[in-house]
Design a protein around this motif. Sequence first.
Motif, PDB file in Angstrom:
ATOM      1  N   CYS A 168       0.734  -1.303   0.386  1.00 20.16           N
ATOM      2  CA  CYS A 168      -0.038   0.374   0.479  1.00 20.16           C
ATOM      3  C   CYS A 168       0.925   1.449   0.095  1.00 20.16           C
ATOM      4  N   VAL A 228      -3.788   5.756   2.848  1.00 17.99           N
ATOM      5  CA  VAL A 228      -4.718   5.425   4.282  1.00 17.99           C
ATOM      6  C   VAL A 228      -4.999   4.470   4.709  1.00 17.99           C
ATOM      7  N   ALA A 229      -4.633   2.559   4.008  1.00 15.19           N
ATOM      8  CA  ALA A 229      -4.314   1.599   4.248  1.00 15.19           C
ATOM      9  C   ALA A 229      -3.225   1.408   4.861  1.00 15.19           C
ATOM     10  N   ALA A 252      -2.053   3.328   6.723  1.00 12.90           N
ATOM     11  CA  ALA A 252      -1.495   4.028   7.862  1.00 12.90           C
ATOM     12  C   ALA A 252      -2.539   3.048   8.389  1.00 12.90           C
ATOM     13  N   TRP A 253      -3.235   2.191   8.540  1.00 14.54           N
ATOM     14  CA  TRP A 253      -4.621   1.758   8.591  1.00 14.54           C
ATOM     15  C   TRP A 253      -3.970   0.184   9.113  1.00 14.54           C
ATOM     16  N   LEU A 254      -2.669  -0.325   8.495  1.00 17.03           N
ATOM     17  CA  LEU A 254      -2.838  -1.758   8.508  1.00 17.03           C
ATOM     18  C   LEU A 254      -1.580  -1.248   9.162  1.00 17.03           C
ATOM     19  N   THR A 280      -1.234  -0.637  11.903  1.00 17.30           N
ATOM     20  CA  THR A 280      -2.186  -0.299  13.490  1.00 17.30           C
ATOM     21  C   THR A 280      -2.688  -1.507  13.491  1.00 17.30           C
ATOM     22  N   ARG A 281      -2.723  -2.543  12.910  1.00 17.74           N
ATOM     23  CA  ARG A 281      -3.203  -3.984  13.751  1.00 17.74           C
ATOM     24  C   ARG A 281      -2.212  -4.965  13.836  1.00 17.74           C
TER      25      ARG A 281
END
Length: 108
Positions: free
Chosen positions: A13, A42-43, A45-47, A49-50
Amino acid sequence: MKSALVYVLAAICEIGGCFAFWAWLRQGRSALWTIPGVLALVAFAWLLTRVEAEAAGRAFAAYGGIYILSSIVWMRTVEQVRPDRWDLIGMAVCLAGAAIILFGPRTA
């Protein structure tokens, strides 16, 4: 193992998102390339956090090695540029550093 998959997806990403801007600003492609580019970032950054880590900084630092490996793979497969020995040596050093960060023994 879950973290490794998340890191690889995050790298795809991030590199894809950044490449969209590269294509627009450096290769003269349409500004519309930035739309999927922003979504990919954006994906990314979200990933991140996982990732299972007790500290964001440690997760981000370990990700750096995966990002460098993924960038070299991108350069070879997408841009058709063969990495030289310095690319490969640098990548190996970074991966060793990421492994130390990820797997080093922790004391309380």
